[in-house]
Design an enzyme around this catalytic site. Sequence first.
Site, PDB file in Angstrom:
ATOM      1  N   ARG A 329      -0.311   7.897  -3.316  1.00 31.75           N
ATOM      2  CA  ARG A 329       0.056   8.107  -1.903  1.00 31.75           C
ATOM      3  C   ARG A 329      -0.792   7.250  -0.976  1.00 31.75           C
ATOM      4  NH1 ARG A 329       3.525  12.246  -0.946  1.00 31.75           N
ATOM      5  NH2 ARG A 329       2.716  12.678   1.141  1.00 31.75           N
ATOM      6  N   THR A 335       4.615   8.234   5.688  1.00 31.68           N
ATOM      7  CA  THR A 335       6.083   8.275   5.602  1.00 31.68           C
ATOM      8  C   THR A 335       6.739   7.300   6.569  1.00 31.68           C
ATOM      9  OG1 THR A 335       5.947  10.604   4.978  1.00 31.68           O
ATOM     10  CG2 THR A 335       8.086   9.798   5.703  1.00 31.68           C
ATOM     11  N   ARG A 346       4.624   0.850   2.051  1.00 31.37           N
ATOM     12  CA  ARG A 346       5.660   1.148   3.041  1.00 31.37           C
ATOM     13  C   ARG A 346       5.562   0.238   4.266  1.00 31.37           C
ATOM     14  NH1 ARG A 346       5.217   7.728   2.339  1.00 31.37           N
ATOM     15  NH2 ARG A 346       6.956   7.954   0.879  1.00 31.37           N
ATOM     16  N   HIS A 359       9.339   7.067  -2.768  1.00 30.14           N
ATOM     17  CA  HIS A 359       8.934   8.471  -2.665  1.00 30.14           C
ATOM     18  C   HIS A 359       7.813   8.704  -3.660  1.00 30.14           C
ATOM     19  CE1 HIS A 359       9.083  12.886  -2.906  1.00 30.14           C
ATOM     20  NE2 HIS A 359       9.014  12.696  -4.217  1.00 30.14           N
TER      21      HIS A 359
END
Length: 396
Positions: A329, A335, A346, A359
């Site tokens: 993560r 996100t 990301r 994800h």
Amino acid sequence: MEEELTYALITPYSLLKSRTGGILGRLLSLSNLEVIGATMFAPGDEFVEKYCETIGEQEGKSSWKEVMINYINSSLRKGNKFGITNRAVLLFFKGHNAIKKLKDDVIGPISSFQGHTIRGSFGDYIERSDGTVEYFEPAVLTAADHNSNKKQLKLFTDYLTNDGGILENIVSFSEGAKPETTLVILKPFEKQSPLPGNIIDMFSRTGLFIVGIKLLSMSIAQAEEFYGPLVGIFEEKLKPKPEKIAAQLREGLKSIFSFEIPDVTINEHATQLTEQLKGINAKHEFNKIVHYMTGLDVAKATEAEKKNPGTARCLALLYRGPNAINEIRNILGPTDSKKGEPGKVRRIYGEDIMKNAAHASDSVENAERERKIIGLWKSESVKELKTLIEDYLSNK
């Protein structure tokens, strides 16, 4: 022209050296073939012996076949010369002239030094002056011809159940270490896209081990179960603000009535609308995610159709190691892609909150729940691949 099914096996040494992402990116983007399956594979001694037999029977120079057989015997067994786990990534490709395209155009000859092939970039071939081979690392194994391809595919169907699938238990850690297994899903990617390989290359910074992999075409039913917990979150997080609704009501009512509507009336109705609409709004946003992850329109699908595989292709991976959840993560980033720091997955590859590249599970418990939904828990994915290969061979 009839479509062919063939394979590429990324070697254990390539995984050890974190070359998996680079090799996978080349395999996906250069061949114009369709990847139709993926799994981990740790060859047992029986498989290795029979695989070597097929090498000896294939076309090609006897000296090169000897080099390949020696390599397989010394590097693919559990007790190999490097003293490493014999985890390999096994991929299956389909397309016209697939065997030759993959072997010649993408992977390259075993003595290649040309960087445009996989072996040219990630393999090694050192020959002494007397013609004997001092060192050889092919990076990827594949079929040399149609006959060996058929035999080797048959071998995989015979040994996938025992030697393939999820390999959580073959990687050892130092005493006292508490390894975790986390799930990563690389979100829908187009044919011939190197994106999955690029992202896997970035995850290699964590030092975690890939112990599971599956090509995923998520059904609507799977997506709804997988992302189900988001509905309740969306109801509160995306709930319309009463003041915004009040402002729209006030403006709209001006064109209907010639008098001012009391603020208390407008505010009261705005509050009611907020509560009434939050569930509808949450479900609307939820359906957009399901559509994106499956490629299917939820509103148009019957209950029976919701169980069918979607048209969008994702790649699911299992990473294992100490603090795996947080390690992945951290590399992934927040996100919202736009809020990530430079260098995060990301931030580089995501577009927005929904199309944010990948994800990752946020806890060990959720990783287990999610894995069971997509069939990456025990041997489900291996059974699917075995059926796929058997169906192909039965028609040959």
